[in-house]
Scaffold this motif. Sequence first.
Motif, PDB file in Angstrom:
ATOM      1  N   UNK A  44       0.916  -1.013   0.112  1.00 56.98           N
ATOM      2  CA  UNK A  44       0.029   0.047  -0.006  1.00 56.98           C
ATOM      3  C   UNK A  44       0.709   1.100   0.071  1.00 56.98           C
ATOM      4  N   UNK A  45       1.960   1.270   0.960  1.00 55.15           N
ATOM      5  CA  UNK A  45       2.878   2.234   0.904  1.00 55.15           C
ATOM      6  C   UNK A  45       3.528   2.829  -0.296  1.00 55.15           C
ATOM      7  N   UNK A  46       3.949   1.560  -1.052  1.00 52.50           N
ATOM      8  CA  UNK A  46       4.548   1.591  -2.443  1.00 52.50           C
ATOM      9  C   UNK A  46       3.722   2.329  -3.506  1.00 52.50           C
ATOM     10  N   UNK A  47       2.382   1.682  -3.308  1.00 50.94           N
ATOM     11  CA  UNK A  47       1.557   2.305  -4.448  1.00 50.94           C
ATOM     12  C   UNK A  47       1.240   3.911  -4.056  1.00 50.94           C
ATOM     13  N   UNK A  48       1.001   4.333  -2.770  1.00 52.00           N
ATOM     14  CA  UNK A  48       1.042   5.549  -2.521  1.00 52.00           C
ATOM     15  C   UNK A  48       2.184   6.494  -3.045  1.00 52.00           C
ATOM     16  N   UNK A  49       3.404   6.061  -2.729  1.00 53.22           N
ATOM     17  CA  UNK A  49       4.657   6.699  -3.499  1.00 53.22           C
ATOM     18  C   UNK A  49       4.376   6.791  -5.060  1.00 53.22           C
ATOM     19  N   UNK A  50       3.888   5.862  -5.658  1.00 58.58           N
ATOM     20  CA  UNK A  50       3.693   5.985  -6.900  1.00 58.58           C
ATOM     21  C   UNK A  50       2.653   6.951  -7.592  1.00 58.58           C
ATOM     22  N   UNK A  51       1.596   6.994  -6.566  1.00 58.93           N
ATOM     23  CA  UNK A  51       0.512   7.994  -6.803  1.00 58.93           C
ATOM     24  C   UNK A  51       1.076   9.258  -6.749  1.00 58.93           C
ATOM     25  N   UNK A  52       1.615   9.786  -5.570  1.00 56.50           N
ATOM     26  CA  UNK A  52       2.238  10.825  -5.408  1.00 56.50           C
ATOM     27  C   UNK A  52       3.112  11.454  -6.444  1.00 56.50           C
ATOM     28  N   UNK A  53       3.929  10.463  -7.093  1.00 56.63           N
ATOM     29  CA  UNK A  53       5.228  10.866  -7.803  1.00 56.63           C
ATOM     30  C   UNK A  53       4.347  10.887  -9.435  1.00 56.63           C
ATOM     31  N   UNK A  54       3.558  10.076  -9.808  1.00 58.61           N
ATOM     32  CA  UNK A  54       2.958  10.096 -11.081  1.00 58.61           C
ATOM     33  C   UNK A  54       1.632  10.455 -11.413  1.00 58.61           C
ATOM     34  N   UNK A  55       0.924  10.608 -10.320  1.00 58.58           N
ATOM     35  CA  UNK A  55      -0.668  11.015 -10.390  1.00 58.58           C
ATOM     36  C   UNK A  55      -1.287   9.861 -10.436  1.00 58.58           C
ATOM     37  N   UNK A  56      -2.582   9.716 -10.715  1.00 59.53           N
ATOM     38  CA  UNK A  56      -3.500   8.651 -10.717  1.00 59.53           C
ATOM     39  C   UNK A  56      -3.084   7.786 -12.114  1.00 59.53           C
ATOM     40  N   UNK A  57      -3.280   6.510 -11.613  1.00 58.27           N
ATOM     41  CA  UNK A  57      -3.033   5.246 -12.537  1.00 58.27           C
ATOM     42  C   UNK A  57      -4.396   4.890 -12.821  1.00 58.27           C
TER      43      UNK A  57
END
Length: 477
Positions: free
Chosen positions: A445-458
């Motif tokens: 979950x934490x990894x996906x949150x970092x991705x979300x913050x870096x790249x925006x919505x997927x």
Amino acid sequence: MQPVQQSLEFLEKLAASGPVATLAAAFAEAGHELSLVGGPVRDAFLGRAITDLDFTTDATPDQILAIVTPISQAQWDVGRAFGTIAARIDGESVEITTYRSDEYDHKSRKPEVSFGDTLEGDLRRRDFTVNAMALRVPELVLVDPSHGMDDLVAGVLRTPGTPEVSFGDDPLRMLRAIRFSAQLGFTVSVDAAVAISEMRDSIGIVSVERVNDELSKLLKTDAPRRGIELLVDSGLAELIIPEIPALRLEADEHHHHKDVYQHSLTVLDQAIDLEKSRHPGSPPDLVLRLAALLHDIGKPATKRNEPGGQVSFHHHDVVGSKLAKKRLKALRFDNDTIAAVGRLIELHLRFFGYSDGAWTDSAVRRYVRDAGDQLERLHILTRADVTTRNRRKADQLAFAYDDLEDRITTLAAQEEMAAVRPDLNGEQIMAILGIPPSRVVGEAYAYLLEVRLDEGPLSEQQATERLLAWWAARSEG
């Protein structure tokens, strides 16, 4: 202060309408005296809004209750032992208290309650002369045995008797003097100011909760700076919130101000101005004001003298946050207030890297995420923290923060950023990876949150692919 005649006309109207007239008639019919007393009378002459209706009478608490019960919608036995009965009359709350002539045990601030038999005697035992005036109703006679009207005109806070006796009876009155000084814009009389300084140690017998209440009321005034300066100059702050006077010992790193103490007071002033302009009509924001006052209290502990005569305060934001939470806990503030103030202080320097170079969208998202529900307060605190006399630099910082707020608004509209979450929830993660509830789910979950913050919505498919790639790399490791 407004003209006396205008004030008297206002009091006449007040006495002739609503609960005042109802109460006056009922007490007169029962053969008892009744007077509007203290704050309402004072505020009428100052042209301030009257928010409380306080009365005093020769009737005992039982007699008060018997008189008000037939004419009121509700009654509260809020302080029978102290002679006070509250009631709701004609839709307004009132408090009626029996004349008092208390004697105090100077080892505590709790009086040996004694009921008095005259209005004048009751008034002389009150805290300040401007609060020791009464309007007899229905006769409309002003009673002012301690010449409070003279002090009201002069803008002076003076005790009815000697301040040593008054503050000795109730040391909380020292804090009330400071709060009223800020609230009314009055000067504390010289003898009272001296007595506060000399008797400051007696504040120790006052409960922490009452100290908290007075400090909070002070900070909620329109212009608390006068009161804070008096709190510090008298030595009381050393005993209540010593982190504030400690700031006087430090010059700030840019040498723009006499000391960090004066800078902090200026930040408080500016935060209040911004609070009022951005949220007109809203009640005073105690959390914001505490954060503004305390935002730099980590500086004394982090001061370092650098080569070339420069001074640094590295990590004073983190240290200050810890110190603020510790102090507010000692002062018995609630957990939500403590957490919010601590968070604001911890984050108050974050913006200043923005003006040094353009932030990525990822950095803006993290700023919003870290601020959470304190974002608007952080906006105000950060803007208020700019106190440089260099107009060009101040304008640059203001423009930079305008730009940051614009970007936050744009991103929020695009992404609903106020509630940034990963593109997959915990149940989806467990289903995709085929794992039960565990610590690994939290890591994913934490990894996906970092991705979300870096790249925006997927999209869900993109998020799934990123999750499976992370899982494969983790398994190989």
